[in-house]
Write a protein that holds these residues in place. Sequence first.
Motif, PDB file in Angstrom:
ATOM      1  N   TYR A 101       0.803  -1.219   0.000  1.00 52.00           N
ATOM      2  CA  TYR A 101       0.000   0.000   0.000  1.00 52.00           C
ATOM      3  C   TYR A 101       0.836   1.268   0.000  1.00 52.00           C
ATOM      4  O   TYR A 101       0.297   2.375  -0.065  1.00 52.00           O
ATOM      5  CB  TYR A 101      -0.956   0.028   1.206  1.00 52.00           C
ATOM      6  CG  TYR A 101      -0.254   0.040   2.545  1.00 52.00           C
ATOM      7  CD1 TYR A 101       0.161   1.237   3.126  1.00 52.00           C
ATOM      8  CD2 TYR A 101      -0.003  -1.140   3.234  1.00 52.00           C
ATOM      9  CE1 TYR A 101       0.804   1.254   4.346  1.00 52.00           C
ATOM     10  CE2 TYR A 101       0.644  -1.134   4.458  1.00 52.00           C
ATOM     11  CZ  TYR A 101       1.036   0.072   5.019  1.00 52.00           C
ATOM     12  OH  TYR A 101       1.683   0.076   6.224  1.00 52.00           O
ATOM     13  N   GLY A 102       2.150   1.157   0.064  1.00 48.68           N
ATOM     14  CA  GLY A 102       2.995   2.348   0.130  1.00 48.68           C
ATOM     15  C   GLY A 102       4.337   2.152  -0.546  1.00 48.68           C
ATOM     16  O   GLY A 102       4.658   1.073  -1.075  1.00 48.68           O
ATOM     17  N   ARG A 114      -1.662   7.568  -0.699  1.00 49.17           N
ATOM     18  CA  ARG A 114      -2.568   7.246   0.397  1.00 49.17           C
ATOM     19  C   ARG A 114      -3.155   8.520   1.000  1.00 49.17           C
ATOM     20  O   ARG A 114      -2.578   9.594   0.898  1.00 49.17           O
ATOM     21  CB  ARG A 114      -1.825   6.462   1.483  1.00 49.17           C
ATOM     22  CG  ARG A 114      -1.413   5.070   1.057  1.00 49.17           C
ATOM     23  CD  ARG A 114      -0.637   4.345   2.149  1.00 49.17           C
ATOM     24  NE  ARG A 114       0.686   4.926   2.344  1.00 49.17           N
ATOM     25  CZ  ARG A 114       1.100   5.487   3.461  1.00 49.17           C
ATOM     26  NH1 ARG A 114       0.279   5.592   4.496  1.00 49.17           N
ATOM     27  NH2 ARG A 114       2.318   5.959   3.561  1.00 49.17           N
ATOM     28  N   THR A 143      -3.284  10.371   3.848  1.00 47.85           N
ATOM     29  CA  THR A 143      -2.541  10.501   5.097  1.00 47.85           C
ATOM     30  C   THR A 143      -2.007  11.914   5.187  1.00 47.85           C
ATOM     31  O   THR A 143      -1.812  12.581   4.164  1.00 47.85           O
ATOM     32  CB  THR A 143      -1.390   9.479   5.164  1.00 47.85           C
ATOM     33  OG1 THR A 143      -0.562   9.741   6.296  1.00 47.85           O
ATOM     34  CG2 THR A 143      -0.528   9.529   3.919  1.00 47.85           C
ATOM     35  N   LYS A 146       1.159  12.756   2.986  1.00 51.69           N
ATOM     36  CA  LYS A 146       1.108  12.921   1.533  1.00 51.69           C
ATOM     37  C   LYS A 146       0.497  14.254   1.090  1.00 51.69           C
ATOM     38  O   LYS A 146       0.569  14.599  -0.090  1.00 51.69           O
ATOM     39  CB  LYS A 146       0.336  11.759   0.893  1.00 51.69           C
ATOM     40  CG  LYS A 146       0.944  10.390   1.187  1.00 51.69           C
ATOM     41  CD  LYS A 146       2.377  10.279   0.690  1.00 51.69           C
ATOM     42  CE  LYS A 146       2.970   8.910   0.992  1.00 51.69           C
ATOM     43  NZ  LYS A 146       4.381   8.804   0.562  1.00 51.69           N
ATOM     44  N   ALA A 201      -6.649   8.273  -4.676  1.00 55.49           N
ATOM     45  CA  ALA A 201      -6.337   8.338  -3.248  1.00 55.49           C
ATOM     46  C   ALA A 201      -7.201   7.366  -2.467  1.00 55.49           C
ATOM     47  O   ALA A 201      -8.430   7.459  -2.490  1.00 55.49           O
ATOM     48  CB  ALA A 201      -6.559   9.764  -2.736  1.00 55.49           C
ATOM     49  N   ALA A 257      -6.889   4.094   0.984  1.00 55.25           N
ATOM     50  CA  ALA A 257      -6.230   3.616   2.203  1.00 55.25           C
ATOM     51  C   ALA A 257      -6.014   4.725   3.231  1.00 55.25           C
ATOM     52  O   ALA A 257      -4.891   5.025   3.614  1.00 55.25           O
ATOM     53  CB  ALA A 257      -4.898   2.951   1.861  1.00 55.25           C
ATOM     54  N   ASP A 266      -5.502   6.758   6.607  1.00 52.40           N
ATOM     55  CA  ASP A 266      -4.901   6.394   7.890  1.00 52.40           C
ATOM     56  C   ASP A 266      -5.962   6.248   8.975  1.00 52.40           C
ATOM     57  O   ASP A 266      -5.871   5.363   9.833  1.00 52.40           O
ATOM     58  CB  ASP A 266      -3.895   7.468   8.323  1.00 52.40           C
ATOM     59  CG  ASP A 266      -2.508   7.221   7.763  1.00 52.40           C
ATOM     60  OD1 ASP A 266      -2.298   6.184   7.114  1.00 52.40           O
ATOM     61  OD2 ASP A 266      -1.619   8.071   7.978  1.00 52.40           O
ATOM     62  N   MET A 314      -6.797   1.820  -4.109  1.00 55.99           N
ATOM     63  CA  MET A 314      -5.443   1.664  -4.629  1.00 55.99           C
ATOM     64  C   MET A 314      -5.539   0.872  -5.928  1.00 55.99           C
ATOM     65  O   MET A 314      -5.934  -0.296  -5.932  1.00 55.99           O
ATOM     66  CB  MET A 314      -4.551   0.942  -3.612  1.00 55.99           C
ATOM     67  CG  MET A 314      -4.554   1.591  -2.226  1.00 55.99           C
ATOM     68  SD  MET A 314      -4.142   3.356  -2.227  1.00 55.99           S
ATOM     69  CE  MET A 314      -2.385   3.271  -2.562  1.00 55.99           C
TER      70      MET A 314
END
Length: 407
Positions: free
Chosen positions: A15-16, A214, A216, A219, A241, A243, A245, A273
């Motif tokens: 995921y990152g 993501r 978050t 980002k 965009a 997932a 947090d 994603m």
Amino acid sequence: MRVGIFTREYPPLVYGGAGVHVDYLSRELAREIEVEVHCWGPQHSDGSNLHVRGAEPWAEISNGTDGKFKGALEAFSLNLTQIKALEGIDIVHTHTWYVSMAGFLAKKLYGVPFVLTTHSLEPLRAWKAEQLGSGYAMSSWMERTAILDADAVIAVSQGTKADIQKAYPDVDPNRIHVIYNGIDLAEYQKTSETKALTDHGVDPAVPYVLFVGRITRQKGVTHLVDAIRYLPAETQIVLCAGAPDTPEIATELREKVDVARKDHPRIVWIEKMVTRQETIQLYSHARVFCCPSVYEPFGIINLEAMACRAPVVASATGGIKEVVVDDKTGYLVPFDQDPVTSFPRDPEKFAKDLAKRINELLKDPEKCKRFGDAGRQRVEDIFSWTAIAHQTIDLYKRLIEQKKDTK
């Protein structure tokens, strides 16, 4: 030589950027040495030189722990599980705090050298308390304990090396080695295919600004959404965009997007994603790729965009400044950064400055092409995975020899 690589993320559970890094690095390393990957999840496979061993956190923690600190306890339990049976390992290499204690413990129990790659630093991500709650204190302890004990710390940029020295001044600078992230040049390249665009409601005939990442604080996607009010009303903006947090930041972003859509109806939000091939198509046809991160040790998404010949407008922070060349492969947008939170002291000014650079490129397709071609050339010259794997193997060899000399 056999290296044990520890990571939270590994395909298909990526995921990152750290997961992308480990995916490509492990496969490239396996061309020359044996690689044993220990990750979170059900993965289990054996290739000629690449062996993947997934594991799950302890059930009594996953099923019996409430509160945001659950994630930190799960990480620690899994670290203990993963180091129970390391056979024939010559060196261990960890990626992110989630697995850092596995490297620390493996060094103590098996007497092998310990390499730690830091993709970010907990002391510089104060917003993680929003995600981890009191578990942030535990994640910080795990990272600090491991980074002070590692035989070598790999920083993914010169900026990250400076951050390590600032956050952990007790780390010997001679133990910090800069090895960049890389990219698969054959996979990431401009394509004429547009199916992913039409499938997700993006009009290929209308220039668009693209964000990939993501949801978050790190980002900075909310800063890009704030910048939309300063773009022409007909501008197409694609937010790839997902997932989030926390539920709170997901709600905050949704509210901002709803407000922005009142005057800018061409906002396309892909709330998941997407696959790698879909992302490549999105990069390939973007008029501008925007990376508004407030903290970014490297920023592999900028490499991906540049490899697909997209001009980049990005925050002038961290490792981004070593990837994007201002006024050559894109624009770097500086901002006055709070030293504790990493957030812009003046968010409104940052949003306006992002919009100013985006507008310049939206109006100048020839400059976009020039920046895009220069970005592709820069990626080819510096960021191939083959070169990065060779640098990593050389470091492994030096550490193993040093270990032999001390016995």
